[in-house]
Enzyme design. Structure first.
Site, PDB file in Angstrom:
ATOM      1  N   LYS A  23      -9.982   9.221  23.408  1.00 44.70           N
ATOM      2  CA  LYS A  23      -9.961  10.690  23.434  1.00 44.70           C
ATOM      3  C   LYS A  23     -10.760  11.200  24.632  1.00 44.70           C
ATOM      4  O   LYS A  23     -11.837  10.662  24.932  1.00 44.70           O
ATOM      5  CB  LYS A  23     -10.563  11.205  22.115  1.00 44.70           C
ATOM      6  CG  LYS A  23     -10.454  12.714  21.904  1.00 44.70           C
ATOM      7  CD  LYS A  23     -11.003  13.096  20.521  1.00 44.70           C
ATOM      8  CE  LYS A  23     -10.895  14.580  20.237  1.00 44.70           C
ATOM      9  NZ  LYS A  23     -11.419  14.945  18.898  1.00 44.70           N
ATOM     10  N   SER A  49      -8.340  17.757  16.127  1.00 48.54           N
ATOM     11  CA  SER A  49      -8.259  17.891  17.565  1.00 48.54           C
ATOM     12  C   SER A  49      -7.874  16.615  18.303  1.00 48.54           C
ATOM     13  O   SER A  49      -7.469  16.668  19.456  1.00 48.54           O
ATOM     14  CB  SER A  49      -9.607  18.372  18.103  1.00 48.54           C
ATOM     15  OG  SER A  49     -10.610  17.397  17.876  1.00 48.54           O
ATOM     16  N   SER A  71     -11.015  15.941  12.556  1.00 46.32           N
ATOM     17  CA  SER A  71     -10.203  15.698  13.756  1.00 46.32           C
ATOM     18  C   SER A  71      -9.676  14.287  13.943  1.00 46.32           C
ATOM     19  O   SER A  71      -8.878  14.047  14.845  1.00 46.32           O
ATOM     20  CB  SER A  71     -10.976  16.098  14.998  1.00 46.32           C
ATOM     21  OG  SER A  71     -10.916  17.488  15.141  1.00 46.32           O
TER      22      SER A  71
END
Ligand code: GLN
Length: 476
Positions: free
Chosen positions: A79, A154, A178
């Site tokens: 990420k 997210s 997330s």
């Protein structure tokens, strides 16, 4: 089955048996990236040259007859709020568009000790604020199961990369869901460890008392392998725990006999989709048929979790994001004087959701409102934690839906932040209490959208979660 669709442990076998090379495997994943990335948009940066060179090093090692680590040569994604030395780390924000970290996040550094192959950095909601990846300043990510739907967020890019065959596993971060929510939307395994299990050093801070790094994998065995690689105390993060890290693969015993699993009634209320509810009850029946005991339990303060989270997280975010002032690092937009420069920088370079959180956070922290909002939220946080402590006196695990519904349509909630926030109802209590949680795939809706169930464990008891998840997966 194509190589890009396999699990890390299957690929490890093939690599050690010399049936495939790391170079071939990496090329296969990049061929898949070339085929689908235009549609999915999982990545913000692709590190093809580094990946190709790293795969060659792994092949040289295998050729020399040396033993390789479980994740060595396995293509992965990270990420883009996890710092990678020399590789752009943007947080999907214009303010960090050209930021190249001079150091690695500890979790990535620990993972790198096993020489996996980094395919690239994945898309997210700006600064991990959101639940659909639509808040990225660069582009949206689409759900590989249905391109009209969001992948969740997210960590939407990390989930979509694994679900779409663009990486074998990935790292994400989870502040309020997330990892677990996008895992559920994309039909993969997403694990958030106990707060403190994984160092947050080099994870760009959103809400420091809630943030935690974790994994996306295709099965529970891979999950244990990634946790083995990233967990552990770190001198660079004083909140990382000194608790010993077990070998999580030892927890992979397909046996839940005697385990007590609680079903909290507060998670099955109005607003939960009927298909989701049925799926979770089927999971409970499955556990029962495997010898676990299912008991009703109450977590009475659940209804306050969203309000508590949406005060604490923005308050911490407002403070953490003060550092983007156009001076230390990141973008700068000039102005007549320093105040105008800072104002211009933050006005132009932060997106709408980030600004909304900064405003809510500063409001909640301001003199006169601090007691009524932030302090109150901290008190309720203690009550929510106590709910779990009480429940776990008599339980091993808690079973809930991961999300109230399957993946929603792109654009469906962007104009209504509150509805978007309500999506986090099942996941935020776990962060508020600092507990470990996983989302495990449990079938599909009639519209062929993946569903997931959540297992919550006692603090530092990731092993029992893995054991139950492995038992479920092995008995499908
Ligand atoms: N959806 C939640 C939020 O918008 C959770 C985000 C996260 O876990 N990073 O804050």
């Amino acid at each position: 089955m194509a190589l890009y669709d396999k699990t890390a442990h299957e690929l490890h076998e093939l690599l050690t048996a010399k049936k495939i090379s790391a170079t071939e495997l990496t090329a296969d994943v990049f061929a898949r990236v070339d085929e689908v990335e235009d549609k999915i948009g999982a990545y913000l940066t692709i590190t093809r040259d580094k990946a190709t060179a790293d795969a060659k090093l792994v092949d040289d090692k295998i050729a020399r007859g040396e033993e390789i680590a479980p994740l060595e040569g396995i293509p992965c994604a990270v990420k883009d709020n996890i710092c990678t030395k020399g590789i752009r780390t943007t947080c999907a924000s214009k303010i960090l568009e050209n930021f190249i970290p001079p150091y690695d996040a500890t979790a990535y550094k620990k993972l790198s000790a096993q020489n996996p192959i980094l395919i690239g950095k994945t898309n997210l909601d700006e600064f991990a604020m959101g639940g659909s990846t639509e808040n990225s300043a660069f582009h949206v990510t689409r759900n590989p199961h249905n391109l009209e739907r969001v992948p969740g967020g997210s960590s939407g890019g990390s989930a979509a990369a694994v679900a779409g065959g663009e990486a074998i596993f990935s790292l994400g971060s989870d502040t309020g869901g997330s990892i677990r929510q996008p895992a559920s939307f994309c039909g993969v395994v997403g694990f958030k460890p106990t707060y403190g299990r994984v160092s947050r050093y080099g994870l760009v801070a959103f809400a420091s008392s809630l943030d935690q790094i974790g994994s996306f994998t295709r099965d529970v065995t891979d999950c244990a392998l990634v946790l083995n690689a990233i967990c552990g105390q770190d001198d660079m993060d004083s909140t990382s725990t000194a608790a010993q890290v077990p070998d999580f693969t030892k927890a992979l015993v397909a046996d839940v006999k005697g385990l007590k699993i609680g079903l909290p009634k507060e998670y099955f209320v109005k607003g939960i989709d009927a298909e989701v509810e049925t799926a979770i009850h089927n999971v409970a029946k499955k556990f029962e048929s495997l010898g676990a005991e299912i008991v009703d339990v109450s977590l009475p303060h659940t209804e306050y979790a969203i309000s508590t989270y949406y005060l604490i997280a923005p308050a911490e975010a407002a403070t953490n994001l003060e550092r983007y002032d156009g001076v230390s690092y990141g973008a700068r937009v000039d102005g007549a004087d320093v105040v105008e420069m800072m104002t211009n920088t933050r006005t132009e370079k932060f997106g709408a959701e980030v600004k909304r959180r900064i405003m809510i956070g500063n409001y909640a922290l301001s003199a006169g409102y601090y007691d009524a909002y932030y302090l109150k939220a901290l008190k309720v946080r203690t009550l929510i934690q106590k709910d779990f402590t009480d429940a776990f006196k008599n339980l091993d695990l808690i079973l809930t839906p991961t999300t109230p519904n399957a993946a929603f349509k792109l654009g469906e909630m962007t104009s209504d932040p509150l509805t978007m926030y309500l999506q986090d109802i099942c996941t935020v209590p776990v962060n508020i209490a600092g507990l470990p949680g996983v989302s495990i795939p449990c079938g599909f809706t009639n519209d062929k959208l993946p569903l997931g169930f959540q297992l919550i464990g006692k603090a530092l008891d990731e092993a029992t979660i893995l054991r139950a998840a492995f038992a479920y997966e092995s008995n499908l």
